[in-house]
Scaffold this active site. Structure first.
Site, PDB file in Angstrom:
ATOM      1  N   ASP A  51       0.682  -0.997   0.001  1.00 45.86           N
ATOM      2  CA  ASP A  51      -0.139   0.059  -0.048  1.00 45.86           C
ATOM      3  C   ASP A  51       0.677   1.277  -0.146  1.00 45.86           C
ATOM      4  OD1 ASP A  51      -1.818  -2.139   1.309  1.00 45.86           O
ATOM      5  OD2 ASP A  51      -2.978  -0.446   0.419  1.00 45.86           O
TER       6      ASP A  51
ATOM      7  N   ASN B 191       1.612  -2.842   4.113  1.00 39.43           N
ATOM      8  CA  ASN B 191       0.594  -3.860   3.447  1.00 39.43           C
ATOM      9  C   ASN B 191      -0.218  -4.249   4.439  1.00 39.43           C
ATOM     10  OD1 ASN B 191      -0.310  -4.994   0.915  1.00 39.43           O
ATOM     11  ND2 ASN B 191       0.408  -6.891   1.908  1.00 39.43           N
TER      12      ASN B 191
END
Ligand code: MRU
Length: 342
Positions: free
Chosen positions: A234, A244
């Site tokens: 992310d 993440n």
């Protein structure tokens, strides 16, 4: 059939409603930016690149609906639209990269001209992500050997990228190269992106897949059933620390302990060079009901306190390589002040 999680219809945005998968393949058609912002918050659309793409189309939609021909007034209302989209989800940097590109594109002599540029920019961002995910998938597939069993977490597929996928893109590309591979997927509590979405995507692609609970990963690693771990991201800080889905850090530590390579796949739009390390990555905290209930059904005593961070940060020491569309960065390159291609 090609999977279109996000589709621009010319004056509306069509999203595959990821909250309803795998039981229902239904779409929502959004005509205004508020609906797009809500769809991102409620995770009808989710996954770092897909969030960025949806937000870009949301800005284009919002711009279409501003009823003024006065350029200054238009730009000030556009700013409010951008603010609304910027406050949907804090962790995935793709959202902020897309917003920044849309802001830069908001130029022109007249309101219609700016509107058109915004639509073109959103389409360009979408196309760029499709191409980046395809390219990184083919690069990353080199790391997957014939006969490998790969563990993945959450969903980093076509659903999450509105393109080819990152972690799942690599798996699909390895399969296309004729490699006989199979995949273990964690269910990914609390929202079950693994059990609901990754399972659905891999089964649709006819790739052998085994579902496990998040807590079973160490057991299978120790049994030498896993050859490598591949996950998406992310936000990746300048030193290679990776945010993440919650639980990724645990998998990375387990992988290191068991001598298993831990790969992170992400387009460069997920890299945030403004943050020196992962310590400053904002971590989204979501509602406790996501833990206390499963699909609306309570599973814990009423009134229980619950913590629900949606992401964690894996320090770069645990990452064997980061795979982007521009190249593969091995562990030896991570930890330096800025990421560079290998
Ligand atoms: O909360 P989500 O479902 O948006 O989280 C998604 C993830 O953590 C993915 O692994 C990440 O966005 C990479 S998607 C290519």
């Amino acid at each position: 059939m090609e999977l279109k999680a996000v589709e621009w219809l010319g004056d509306k945005l069509k999203l595959l409603d990821q909250r309803k998968l795998p039981h229902e393949e239904s779409f929502v058609i959004l005509a205004d930016y508020q609906d797009v912002a809500l769809a991102i918050k409620e995770m009808k659309v989710r996954g770092a690149p897909a969030i960025g793409i949806a937000a870009a189309y949301g800005i284009a939609l919002g711009a279409q609906n501003i009823e003024t021909t006065d350029k200054d007034r238009f730009l000030s209302l556009l700013d409010q639209i951008i603010q609304a989209l910027a406050t949907t989800r804090p962790t995935a940097v793709n959202l902020f990269q897309a917003i920044s590109k849309m802001k830069t594109a908001a130029t022109g002599d007249s309101v219609p001209e700016i509107r058109e540029r915004l639509i073109n920019e959103a389409k360009r961002i979408h196309q760029e992500e499709i191409e980046a995910t395809k390219r990184l998938s083919h690069l990353g597939a080199q790391l997957i050997r014939d006969g490998f069993t790969i563990l993945t977490h959450c969903n980093a597929g076509a659903l999450a990228t509105a393109g080819y996928g990152t972690a799942l893109g690599i798996i699909k590309a390895a399969r296309q190269q004729g490699k006989r591979i199979s995949v273990f997927i964690t269910e990914t509590r609390p929202l079950l992106q693994g059990a609901r979405l990754t399972a659905w995507e891999l089964m649709r692609a006819h790739i052998p897949v085994t579902l496990i609970t998040d807590s079973m990963a160490g057991y299978f690693m120790k049994q030498e059933k896993i050859d490598c771990v591949v996950v998406g991201a992310d936000r990746i800080a300048a030193n290679g620390d990776v945010a993440n889905k919650i639980g990724t850090y645990t998998l990375a530590v387990l992988a290191k302990e068991n001598g298993i390579p831990f790969y992170v796949a992400a387009p460069t739009s997920t890299i945030d060079l403004s943050l020196a390390s992962g310590d400053k990555i904002p971590i989204e905290e979501r509602e406790a009901t996501e833990l206390t209930h499963i699909q609306g059904v309570p599973i814990a005593p009423a009134g229980i306190a619950a913590a629900n961070p949606a992401f964690d940060v894996t320090p770069h020491d645990y990452v064997s390589a980061i795979i982007t569309e521009k190249g593969i960065m091995r562990r030896s390159h991570l930890g330096a002040p800025g990421l560079s291609d290998s």
